[in-house]
Design an enzyme around this catalytic site. Structure first.
Site, PDB file in Angstrom:
ATOM      1  N   ASP A 119      56.842  53.568  58.490  1.00 36.79           N
ATOM      2  CA  ASP A 119      55.585  53.775  57.794  1.00 36.79           C
ATOM      3  C   ASP A 119      54.509  54.002  58.864  1.00 36.79           C
ATOM      4  O   ASP A 119      54.706  53.666  60.036  1.00 36.79           O
ATOM      5  CB  ASP A 119      55.289  52.539  56.956  1.00 36.79           C
ATOM      6  CG  ASP A 119      53.925  52.582  56.304  1.00 36.79           C
ATOM      7  OD1 ASP A 119      53.603  53.597  55.659  1.00 36.79           O
ATOM      8  OD2 ASP A 119      53.178  51.594  56.449  1.00 36.79           O
ATOM      9  N   ASP A 162      50.434  53.744  58.391  1.00 36.56           N
ATOM     10  CA  ASP A 162      49.316  52.798  58.331  1.00 36.56           C
ATOM     11  C   ASP A 162      49.827  51.364  58.232  1.00 36.56           C
ATOM     12  O   ASP A 162      50.567  51.022  57.306  1.00 36.56           O
ATOM     13  CB  ASP A 162      48.440  53.095  57.110  1.00 36.56           C
ATOM     14  CG  ASP A 162      47.841  54.486  57.152  1.00 36.56           C
ATOM     15  OD1 ASP A 162      46.681  54.623  57.541  1.00 36.56           O
ATOM     16  OD2 ASP A 162      48.559  55.443  56.780  1.00 36.56           O
ATOM     17  N   ASP A 219      55.154  47.801  56.310  1.00 40.72           N
ATOM     18  CA  ASP A 219      54.376  46.571  56.158  1.00 40.72           C
ATOM     19  C   ASP A 219      53.949  46.320  54.717  1.00 40.72           C
ATOM     20  O   ASP A 219      53.061  45.500  54.465  1.00 40.72           O
ATOM     21  CB  ASP A 219      53.120  46.628  57.045  1.00 40.72           C
ATOM     22  CG  ASP A 219      52.103  47.628  56.515  1.00 40.72           C
ATOM     23  OD1 ASP A 219      52.479  48.805  56.310  1.00 40.72           O
ATOM     24  OD2 ASP A 219      50.948  47.239  56.281  1.00 40.72           O
TER      25      ASP A 219
END
Length: 227
Positions: A10, A12, A168
């Site tokens: 991922d 961001d 996250d």
């Protein structure tokens, strides 16, 4: 957990700390409305949730509310105008990526961020070495749907079950599971409203260097088992 032949990330909250610029876009909107700035700490956990999460955190506006679409457009335009003022890679991410290169492991990015923002941001963050970049609008579906992860595996020429996906947010873990990939929760990231311990990821790592050591250990195990 299989030994990975490719590693996907991922963007961001996993590779890059983009929350300062995302929060700044929210506060620019609040300033226009004569509202006091929201604290950075109140906005940061929602950075991985994009416009939906940040508008909700900054204004209490939900996607079903009538004013949401106009505010979403305003937010995205504001963010695009200052997309990498304070954004940077998380500490030790460059060492992690260098370590993957040393292991000759291809790595790529799978993000829900639209191409409009991802394509200019990737070179500004020195991530041009990514072997693939799949954006939120590359496929007809965004995470937690598996389509973006499956597209990344296709671009890399590897089977999805041989990939690790690191993120996250709960949606990252759900997408990895749906795609048949090993799921790794990046506990150093934003992590949203729930704790990674509740996501049922295959592993939780607290830092990029811990992730690199986990990958190295799996590769060493793989070599030993072949001998």
């Amino acid at each position: 957990m299989r030994t990975p032949t490719a590693v996907l990330f991922d963007l961001d909250g996993t590779l890059a700390d983009t929350a300062p610029d995302l929060a700044a876009a929210v506060n620019a909107m609040r300033t226009r409305r004569d509202l006091p700035e929201a604290s950075y700490l109140s906005l940061r956990p929602f950075a991985s949730a994009g416009a939906r999460g940040l508008i909700g955190a900054g204004f209490g506006i939900k996607p079903e509310d009538s004013e949401f679409e106009a505010m979403r457009t305003e937010f995205l335009d504001q963010y695009e105008s200052a997309i990498a003022v304070h954004s940077k890679l998380f500490e030790h991410v460059p060492a992690l990526l260098h370590g993957l290169d040393s292991l000759k492991l291809p790595w790529g990015i799978v993000t829900n961020k639209a191409k409009r923002f991802t394509r200019p941001l990737v070179p500004l963050l020195d991530l041009e070495q990514a072997r693939c970049v799949v954006c939120g609008d590359t496929t007809p579906h965004a995470k937690p749907h598996p389509a973006p992860l499956l597209e990344a595996a296709r671009q890399l020429g590897v089977r999805s079950e041989e990939c690790w996906y690191i993120g996250d947010d709960l949606r990252d873990i759900q997408a990895a599971e749906a795609a048949g990939m090993t799921s790794i929760a990046a506990a150093w990231g934003y992590c949203g409203a729930t704790e990674p311990q509740h996501w049922k990821a295959d592993a939780i790592v607290d830092s990029p260097l811990e992730l690199l050591e986990l990958i190295r250990a799996k590769h060493l195990q793989g070599r030993v088992s072949q001998n």
